[in-house]
Structures are given as structure tokens and as C-alpha cells.
Scaffold this active site. Sequence first.
Site, PDB file in Angstrom:
ATOM      1  N   TYR A  66      10.850   7.140   2.658  1.00 43.89           N
ATOM      2  CA  TYR A  66       9.648   8.021   2.752  1.00 43.89           C
ATOM      3  C   TYR A  66       9.843   9.639   2.913  1.00 43.89           C
ATOM      4  O   TYR A  66      10.276  10.043   3.964  1.00 43.89           O
ATOM      5  CB  TYR A  66       8.914   7.531   4.077  1.00 43.89           C
ATOM      6  CG  TYR A  66       8.158   6.222   3.622  1.00 43.89           C
ATOM      7  CD1 TYR A  66       8.251   5.624   2.459  1.00 43.89           C
ATOM      8  CD2 TYR A  66       7.715   5.500   4.613  1.00 43.89           C
ATOM      9  CE1 TYR A  66       7.855   4.174   2.373  1.00 43.89           C
ATOM     10  CE2 TYR A  66       7.388   4.125   4.650  1.00 43.89           C
ATOM     11  CZ  TYR A  66       7.413   3.550   3.392  1.00 43.89           C
ATOM     12  OH  TYR A  66       6.975   2.309   3.247  1.00 43.89           O
ATOM     13  N   PHE A 212      -0.719  -1.621   2.038  1.00 41.85           N
ATOM     14  CA  PHE A 212      -1.971  -0.913   1.380  1.00 41.85           C
ATOM     15  C   PHE A 212      -2.960  -1.729   1.943  1.00 41.85           C
ATOM     16  O   PHE A 212      -3.852  -2.288   1.411  1.00 41.85           O
ATOM     17  CB  PHE A 212      -1.687  -1.467  -0.160  1.00 41.85           C
ATOM     18  CG  PHE A 212      -1.126  -0.444  -0.704  1.00 41.85           C
ATOM     19  CD1 PHE A 212      -0.409   0.738  -0.426  1.00 41.85           C
ATOM     20  CD2 PHE A 212      -0.848  -0.641  -2.259  1.00 41.85           C
ATOM     21  CE1 PHE A 212       0.468   1.685  -1.019  1.00 41.85           C
ATOM     22  CE2 PHE A 212      -0.235   0.202  -3.286  1.00 41.85           C
ATOM     23  CZ  PHE A 212       0.384   1.058  -2.367  1.00 41.85           C
ATOM     24  N   PRO A 213      -3.122  -1.715   3.511  1.00 44.83           N
ATOM     25  CA  PRO A 213      -4.187  -2.584   4.043  1.00 44.83           C
ATOM     26  C   PRO A 213      -5.521  -2.084   3.704  1.00 44.83           C
ATOM     27  O   PRO A 213      -6.491  -2.795   3.791  1.00 44.83           O
ATOM     28  CB  PRO A 213      -3.973  -2.462   5.720  1.00 44.83           C
ATOM     29  CG  PRO A 213      -3.185  -1.055   5.478  1.00 44.83           C
ATOM     30  CD  PRO A 213      -2.214  -1.031   4.297  1.00 44.83           C
ATOM     31  N   LEU A 214      -5.434  -0.951   3.307  1.00 43.32           N
ATOM     32  CA  LEU A 214      -6.855  -0.128   2.813  1.00 43.32           C
ATOM     33  C   LEU A 214      -6.833   0.203   1.493  1.00 43.32           C
ATOM     34  O   LEU A 214      -7.926   0.940   0.964  1.00 43.32           O
ATOM     35  CB  LEU A 214      -7.070   1.255   3.567  1.00 43.32           C
ATOM     36  CG  LEU A 214      -7.122   1.368   5.148  1.00 43.32           C
ATOM     37  CD1 LEU A 214      -7.069   2.490   5.636  1.00 43.32           C
ATOM     38  CD2 LEU A 214      -8.336   0.407   5.531  1.00 43.32           C
TER      39      LEU A 214
HETATM   40  N1  NAP Z   1       6.788  -2.378   2.017  1.00 49.01           N
HETATM   41  C1  NAP Z   1       6.345  -1.685   1.002  1.00 49.01           C
HETATM   42  O1  NAP Z   1       6.854  -1.700  -0.067  1.00 49.01           O
HETATM   43  C2  NAP Z   1       5.193  -0.718   1.236  1.00 49.01           C
HETATM   44  C3  NAP Z   1       4.585   0.034  -0.005  1.00 49.01           C
HETATM   45  C4  NAP Z   1       3.713   0.628   0.744  1.00 49.01           C
HETATM   46  C5  NAP Z   1       3.289   0.970   1.868  1.00 49.01           C
HETATM   47  N2  NAP Z   1       4.001   0.664   2.922  1.00 49.01           N
HETATM   48  C6  NAP Z   1       3.584   0.727   4.243  1.00 49.01           C
HETATM   49  O2  NAP Z   1       2.444   0.600   4.357  1.00 49.01           O
HETATM   50  C7  NAP Z   1       1.528   1.474   4.997  1.00 49.01           C
HETATM   51  C8  NAP Z   1       0.310   1.640   4.609  1.00 49.01           C
HETATM   52  O3  NAP Z   1       0.165   1.864   3.200  1.00 49.01           O
HETATM   53  P1  NAP Z   1      -0.403   3.130   2.510  1.00 49.01           P
HETATM   54  O4  NAP Z   1      -0.426   4.151   3.699  1.00 49.01           O
HETATM   55  O5  NAP Z   1       0.223   3.309   1.296  1.00 49.01           O
HETATM   56  O6  NAP Z   1      -2.144   2.548   2.057  1.00 49.01           O
HETATM   57  P2  NAP Z   1      -3.248   2.379   2.858  1.00 49.01           P
HETATM   58  O7  NAP Z   1      -2.977   2.220   4.419  1.00 49.01           O
HETATM   59  O8  NAP Z   1      -3.663   1.164   2.279  1.00 49.01           O
HETATM   60  O9  NAP Z   1      -4.159   3.668   2.523  1.00 49.01           O
HETATM   61  C9  NAP Z   1      -3.814   4.886   2.836  1.00 49.01           C
HETATM   62  C10 NAP Z   1      -4.959   5.754   2.491  1.00 49.01           C
HETATM   63  O10 NAP Z   1      -6.194   5.648   3.102  1.00 49.01           O
HETATM   64  C11 NAP Z   1      -6.643   6.775   3.596  1.00 49.01           C
HETATM   65  N3  NAP Z   1      -7.434   6.679   4.725  1.00 49.01           N
HETATM   66  C12 NAP Z   1      -6.717   5.947   5.883  1.00 49.01           C
HETATM   67  N4  NAP Z   1      -7.583   5.808   7.054  1.00 49.01           N
HETATM   68  C13 NAP Z   1      -8.576   6.475   6.490  1.00 49.01           C
HETATM   69  C14 NAP Z   1      -9.954   6.462   7.201  1.00 49.01           C
HETATM   70  N5  NAP Z   1     -10.194   6.109   8.468  1.00 49.01           N
HETATM   71  N6  NAP Z   1     -10.971   6.912   6.564  1.00 49.01           N
HETATM   72  C15 NAP Z   1     -10.792   7.299   5.087  1.00 49.01           C
HETATM   73  N7  NAP Z   1      -9.590   7.139   4.565  1.00 49.01           N
HETATM   74  C16 NAP Z   1      -8.427   6.717   5.316  1.00 49.01           C
HETATM   75  C17 NAP Z   1      -5.580   7.756   3.828  1.00 49.01           C
HETATM   76  O11 NAP Z   1      -5.847   8.932   3.550  1.00 49.01           O
HETATM   77  P3  NAP Z   1      -5.879  10.111   4.766  1.00 49.01           P
HETATM   78  O12 NAP Z   1      -4.220  10.522   4.815  1.00 49.01           O
HETATM   79  O13 NAP Z   1      -6.812  11.309   4.155  1.00 49.01           O
HETATM   80  O14 NAP Z   1      -6.388   9.601   5.875  1.00 49.01           O
HETATM   81  C18 NAP Z   1      -4.564   7.147   2.707  1.00 49.01           C
HETATM   82  O15 NAP Z   1      -4.737   7.882   1.595  1.00 49.01           O
HETATM   83  C19 NAP Z   1       2.349   2.845   4.695  1.00 49.01           C
HETATM   84  O16 NAP Z   1       2.175   3.731   5.513  1.00 49.01           O
HETATM   85  C20 NAP Z   1       3.789   2.116   4.899  1.00 49.01           C
HETATM   86  O17 NAP Z   1       4.178   2.335   6.057  1.00 49.01           O
HETATM   87  C21 NAP Z   1       4.979  -0.296   2.691  1.00 49.01           C
END
Ligand code: NAP
Length: 286
Positions: A66, A212-214
Site C-alpha cells: 500500500y 471491500f466490505p463496502l
Molecule cells: N487482501 C486484499 O487483496 C485486499 C484488497 C483490497 C482491500 N483490502 C483491505 O480491505 C480494506 C477495505 O477495502 P477498501 O478500503 O478498498 O474498500 P471498502 O472498505 O469496501 O470501501 C472504501 C471506500 O468506501 C468509502 N467509505 C468508507 N466509509 C464510508 C462512509 N462511512 N461513508 C461514505 N463512504 C465511505 C471510502 O471513501 P472515503 O475515503 O472518502 O471515506 C472508500 O472510497 C482495505 O483498506 C485493505 O486493508 C485487501
Amino acid sequence: MQKRGVVLKKTFSFDKELTVNRLGYGTMQLPGKGVWGPSTDPQNAIKVLTTVLDNGVDFIDTADAYGPLFANLYLKKALQQRPHTKVMVATKVGLTRQGPDKWTPNGRPEYLRQQVELNLFSLGLDQIDLLQLHRVDPAVPLAEQLGVLRDMQAEGKIKHIGLSQVSVQQLEEAQKIVPIVSVQNRYNLVDRADEDVLHYAEQHHLAFIPWFPLATGKLAADQRLQQIAAKYDVGPAQIALAWLLKTSEVVLPIPGTKSVVHALENLKAQEIELSEEELNDLNELK
Ligand SMILES: NC(=O)c1ccc[n+]([C@@H]2O[C@H](COP(=O)([O-])OP(=O)(O)OC[C@H]3O[C@@H](n4cnc5c(N)ncnc54)[C@H](OP(=O)(O)O)[C@@H]3O)[C@@H](O)[C@H]2O)c1
């Protein structure tokens, strides 16, 4: 899959000494665009991290890839600012970066060893609580990829080992090489393709860490969740997280955000107890 009429535990135990709140935080949104380079506002990135730490989050997911390394460096600063806060750090090795949004696996043992050392250095830690193989590299035997992590566990540099984006078959193969305590696969309200892996995790008491929980933020804007969200005086994102938390006691969601406000909002998901009717409605959204 959903547990009806049962209040699930809010914590998950990795071992006798390591119990964490199930709602964690993921650092992937903190570096620059395309998870590449530094944040446009590094002080804010550190503030997001200290905010979640100050509000009870004690499970943080990160990775050397990252930035690369920028997310780890922000986390190191936040941990230094909160020296007395107990937090479990889960990081990863095995993906190389070539530019914004470009990721390529490298599971060669010498590379994995180097990256575990770089994770320790960039996080300022002597031991990594949970080291996850970010991707299985199809070009390298699994026994070699996990063999080096097993060696580094024996050396005391890694406490627990986990996998990311794997099948049940790969999990079973891996368990024959080294004890696996967690699996991190893509999973959320509108993407349940890996339900079989979740079932396996539940049966074997592995932490299931849905990434990608969201749905990368799409669920935070999903109008179909609005009615239930209004009832709890929250936004759709918190309903999507509450649904995940209700899925199983082994599920540890790690929502990512670069916003202090969103980070605080997301924590409210822990307080929501969805009714059976609400769960039925949400399950229909598949
Ligand atoms: N193992 C793997 O291959 C892998 C792959 C991807 C991700 N991950 C891990 O999973 C974690 C979560 O995935 P992710 O961060 O990519 O996606 P995510 O949690 O599904 O979604 C993140 C997005 O949601 C928005 N968001 C979050 N909270 C919000 C709220 N309360 N209201 C409105 N928008 C909101 C964020 O924008 P803002 O910043 O504007 O809030 C961001 O654009 C990562 O941080 C990483 O640690 C692991």
C-alpha cells in the site's frame, strides 16, 4: 448463514492472549491515488489512524504494497503517538507494485523474507501479529511460499500466518504446511461469491476478513439500504457493515477510509442489531 435471534460476540480471539474487537480498519485508502505514492495529506492519514485507535479499534489491516510502504509508515507514526494502546497489526507480503492500481504477485521465498523485514522496519515492530500472504503466486510452489513464513515464525518475527484471496482447496493445502489462522477474501452484501470459504473459516475457527466490505464505497451510497439506515439514524455504509458483523462471529470487517468523519461513522455499525425482517430484506439484495 445469518444467525437469527442470536446476539453475536463483538470480539474474536486469535489465541489466549490476543482478542480483538471484530470491527477493524484497513489502511488501503490512506496512500495516494491508485494506492500509489504518499497521501496528499499525510497528517490527516495519521489522524484517521489515531482516531480509530482512540475509539476502540484494535485490529488494523495493512500491507507493504500500500503505497508501497506509505500506509505502514503512517501506521507507525500513529502507533508511536499511542504507545500505550494495544493493537493487533495484520500486514501482508507477496504483491509487487508497478504504478497506480498495478499489482503483480511475487511469492519467491527470498522476496517474501525481504518484505517481512521491510514490514517490521516500516511499522516499527519486532514481531508481526498476523502476516498474510497477499496472493498465492501460481509460479512458486505453495510449500516454498509458506515455508519461508513458517521459518520466520520460528525465528519469532511472525506470530500468526494468514492467507488472502484463496479457495477452500488452497486453504486445506496450506494447513498441511503451517497453521493458518485467517483468510482475507473479497466479500460484502452484494458480492458473496466466496461463501464457501466463509463456511470453511467458521467450521475451523479461522478469522474471515472480508475485503471491500463496502464494495469500494458503492454500498455507502446504496439507496436500497437507506430505509433501514434511517431507522438506526446511520448511513447505508453502517448497515452494510452491521450485516457483515451479523454474518458470523468469525467475520472481522476492515472498512477503509481516508476520512476521520467516515471512520467514526463506521464504528456505529457495532451497535446495530438488525432484526430478522431487516436481515431477510438485506439478504434479498444479493
Ligand atoms: N487482501 C486484499 O487483496 C485486499 C484488497 C483490497 C482491500 N483490502 C483491505 O480491505 C480494506 C477495505 O477495502 P477498501 O478500503 O478498498 O474498500 P471498502 O472498505 O469496501 O470501501 C472504501 C471506500 O468506501 C468509502 N467509505 C468508507 N466509509 C464510508 C462512509 N462511512 N461513508 C461514505 N463512504 C465511505 C471510502 O471513501 P472515503 O475515503 O472518502 O471515506 C472508500 O472510497 C482495505 O483498506 C485493505 O486493508 C485487501
